[in-house]
Structure formats: C-alpha cells, structure tokens
Design a protein around this motif. Structure first.
Motif, PDB file in Angstrom:
ATOM      1  N   MET A 116       0.660  -1.178   0.009  1.00 16.67           N
ATOM      2  CA  MET A 116      -0.153   0.163   0.071  1.00 16.67           C
ATOM      3  C   MET A 116       1.001   0.963   0.066  1.00 16.67           C
ATOM      4  O   MET A 116       0.565   2.462  -0.920  1.00 16.67           O
ATOM      5  N   ILE A 117       2.334   0.889   0.301  1.00 17.23           N
ATOM      6  CA  ILE A 117       2.916   2.729   1.263  1.00 17.23           C
ATOM      7  C   ILE A 117       4.022   2.916  -0.080  1.00 17.23           C
ATOM      8  O   ILE A 117       3.632   3.801  -0.849  1.00 17.23           O
ATOM      9  N   GLU A 118       4.094   1.648  -0.890  1.00 20.94           N
ATOM     10  CA  GLU A 118       5.397   1.093  -2.223  1.00 20.94           C
ATOM     11  C   GLU A 118       3.845   1.961  -3.765  1.00 20.94           C
ATOM     12  O   GLU A 118       4.224   3.066  -3.749  1.00 20.94           O
ATOM     13  N   ARG A 119       2.095   1.633  -3.281  1.00 22.24           N
ATOM     14  CA  ARG A 119       1.722   2.270  -4.506  1.00 22.24           C
ATOM     15  C   ARG A 119       1.693   3.932  -4.392  1.00 22.24           C
ATOM     16  O   ARG A 119       1.594   4.490  -4.643  1.00 22.24           O
ATOM     17  N   TYR A 120       1.136   4.543  -3.442  1.00 16.61           N
ATOM     18  CA  TYR A 120       1.281   5.227  -2.538  1.00 16.61           C
ATOM     19  C   TYR A 120       2.133   5.898  -2.998  1.00 16.61           C
ATOM     20  O   TYR A 120       2.210   7.621  -3.179  1.00 16.61           O
ATOM     21  N   GLU A 121       3.838   5.641  -2.723  1.00 17.27           N
ATOM     22  CA  GLU A 121       4.744   6.461  -3.272  1.00 17.27           C
ATOM     23  C   GLU A 121       4.954   6.552  -4.476  1.00 17.27           C
ATOM     24  O   GLU A 121       5.321   7.926  -5.149  1.00 17.27           O
ATOM     25  N   ARG A 122       4.376   5.261  -5.307  1.00 16.07           N
ATOM     26  CA  ARG A 122       4.867   5.888  -6.889  1.00 16.07           C
ATOM     27  C   ARG A 122       4.257   6.594  -7.085  1.00 16.07           C
ATOM     28  O   ARG A 122       3.764   7.406  -7.980  1.00 16.07           O
ATOM     29  N   ASN A 123       2.520   6.540  -6.936  1.00 13.34           N
ATOM     30  CA  ASN A 123       1.334   7.821  -7.604  1.00 13.34           C
ATOM     31  C   ASN A 123       2.165   9.427  -6.908  1.00 13.34           C
ATOM     32  O   ASN A 123       2.089  10.059  -8.071  1.00 13.34           O
ATOM     33  N   PHE A 124       2.370   9.596  -6.046  1.00 14.22           N
ATOM     34  CA  PHE A 124       2.962  10.214  -5.235  1.00 14.22           C
ATOM     35  C   PHE A 124       4.076  11.197  -6.092  1.00 14.22           C
ATOM     36  O   PHE A 124       4.003  12.400  -6.835  1.00 14.22           O
ATOM     37  N   LEU A 125       5.025  10.552  -6.779  1.00 11.82           N
ATOM     38  CA  LEU A 125       6.550  10.838  -7.597  1.00 11.82           C
ATOM     39  C   LEU A 125       5.664  10.122  -8.478  1.00 11.82           C
ATOM     40  O   LEU A 125       6.796  11.991  -9.168  1.00 11.82           O
ATOM     41  N   ALA A 126       4.857   9.995  -8.961  1.00 13.89           N
ATOM     42  CA  ALA A 126       4.126  10.378 -10.601  1.00 13.89           C
ATOM     43  C   ALA A 126       3.624  11.766 -10.265  1.00 13.89           C
ATOM     44  O   ALA A 126       3.707  12.724 -11.571  1.00 13.89           O
ATOM     45  N   GLU A 181       9.368   0.339   8.152  1.00 13.48           N
ATOM     46  CA  GLU A 181      10.606   0.640   6.262  1.00 13.48           C
ATOM     47  C   GLU A 181      10.091   1.658   6.075  1.00 13.48           C
ATOM     48  O   GLU A 181      10.719   2.103   5.330  1.00 13.48           O
ATOM     49  N   ASP A 182       9.177   0.612   5.495  1.00 12.97           N
ATOM     50  CA  ASP A 182       8.587   2.073   4.013  1.00 12.97           C
ATOM     51  C   ASP A 182       8.587   2.925   3.975  1.00 12.97           C
ATOM     52  O   ASP A 182       8.713   3.952   3.234  1.00 12.97           O
ATOM     53  N   MET A 183       7.789   2.958   5.855  1.00 11.27           N
ATOM     54  CA  MET A 183       7.803   4.557   5.917  1.00 11.27           C
ATOM     55  C   MET A 183       9.027   5.712   5.825  1.00 11.27           C
ATOM     56  O   MET A 183       9.696   6.469   5.746  1.00 11.27           O
ATOM     57  N   ARG A 184      10.338   5.080   6.291  1.00  7.70           N
ATOM     58  CA  ARG A 184      11.083   5.431   6.292  1.00  7.70           C
ATOM     59  C   ARG A 184      11.852   6.093   5.018  1.00  7.70           C
ATOM     60  O   ARG A 184      12.564   7.326   4.108  1.00  7.70           O
ATOM     61  N   ILE A 185      11.853   5.441   4.065  1.00  4.52           N
ATOM     62  CA  ILE A 185      12.206   5.161   2.396  1.00  4.52           C
ATOM     63  C   ILE A 185      11.669   6.366   1.851  1.00  4.52           C
ATOM     64  O   ILE A 185      12.081   6.776   1.167  1.00  4.52           O
ATOM     65  N   PHE A 186       9.829   6.230   2.403  1.00  3.33           N
ATOM     66  CA  PHE A 186       9.024   7.368   1.721  1.00  3.33           C
ATOM     67  C   PHE A 186       9.060   8.531   2.448  1.00  3.33           C
ATOM     68  O   PHE A 186       9.156   9.884   1.192  1.00  3.33           O
ATOM     69  N   SER A 187       9.756   8.663   3.309  1.00  2.00           N
ATOM     70  CA  SER A 187      10.131  10.016   3.959  1.00  2.00           C
ATOM     71  C   SER A 187      11.584  10.576   3.207  1.00  2.00           C
ATOM     72  O   SER A 187      11.640  11.808   4.343  1.00  2.00           O
ATOM     73  N   THR A 188      12.636   9.497   3.527  1.00  2.00           N
ATOM     74  CA  THR A 188      14.070  10.064   3.361  1.00  2.00           C
ATOM     75  C   THR A 188      13.939  10.816   1.309  1.00  2.00           C
ATOM     76  O   THR A 188      13.895  10.227  -0.033  1.00  2.00           O
ATOM     77  N   PRO A 189      14.463  11.889   1.653  1.00  2.00           N
ATOM     78  CA  PRO A 189      14.273  12.654   0.110  1.00  2.00           C
ATOM     79  C   PRO A 189      15.683  12.361  -0.687  1.00  2.00           C
ATOM     80  O   PRO A 189      17.070  11.386   0.299  1.00  2.00           O
ATOM     81  N   THR A 190      15.359  12.115  -2.201  1.00  2.00           N
ATOM     82  CA  THR A 190      16.082  11.598  -2.511  1.00  2.00           C
ATOM     83  C   THR A 190      16.410  12.479  -3.787  1.00  2.00           C
ATOM     84  O   THR A 190      15.843  13.018  -3.769  1.00  2.00           O
TER      85      THR A 190
END
Length: 74
Positions: free
Chosen positions: A1-11, A62-71
């Motif tokens: 769920m978090i990964e899908r949210y991240e993909r959509n947000f980054l898109a 861990e998914d939340m940490r990845i999502f909230s870490t700037p890249t």
C-alpha cells in the motif's frame, strides 16, 4: 500500500516538474495535491501512518522511512 502511494505521489511530482519551470506554479500545484485530498474529506496516507508510526509493523515502518527520506531524482 505504501509503495503504491509512493509511486503515485512521485508520478504526480514528476508531472508537476514537467508541466512548469516556474517555482510558484510548482508550489501551487504541489499544494493542490493536498487541497484535493481535503476537499474529498480524506487524509494523506503517510500522514496518518506517521501519526501511528510506533505501532506499525516493522516492514511498514521501514517503508515509511524510505518514503520520507529525500532522494535525488534528477
């Protein structure tokens, strides 16, 4: 769920970046993402999960940490 949210947000961020070079327009478009969520009486998924971070399973934390870490995306 978090990964899908991240993909959509980054898109969505990529679309904003491609549609304008003007910083003010980009900021307005970014804010519009959250305004739309509020208009639909919804909340930001990661905001809700962050509020309950300590109670999440380890994998979700861990998914939340990845999502909230700037890249650097570009």
């Amino acid at each position: 769920m978090i990964e899908r949210y991240e993909r959509n947000f980054l898109a969505a961020l990529q679309t904003i970046d491609e549609e304008s070079a003007d910083a003010r327009e980009k900021a307005a478009s970014y804010a519009a993402i959250y305004a739309e969520v509020l208009r639909n009486n919804r909340m930001c998924l990661c905001g809700m999960l962050a509020a309950e971070f300590a109670t999440l399973p380890k994998a979700m934390r861990e998914d939340m940490r990845i999502f909230s870490t700037p890249t650097n995306t570009g």
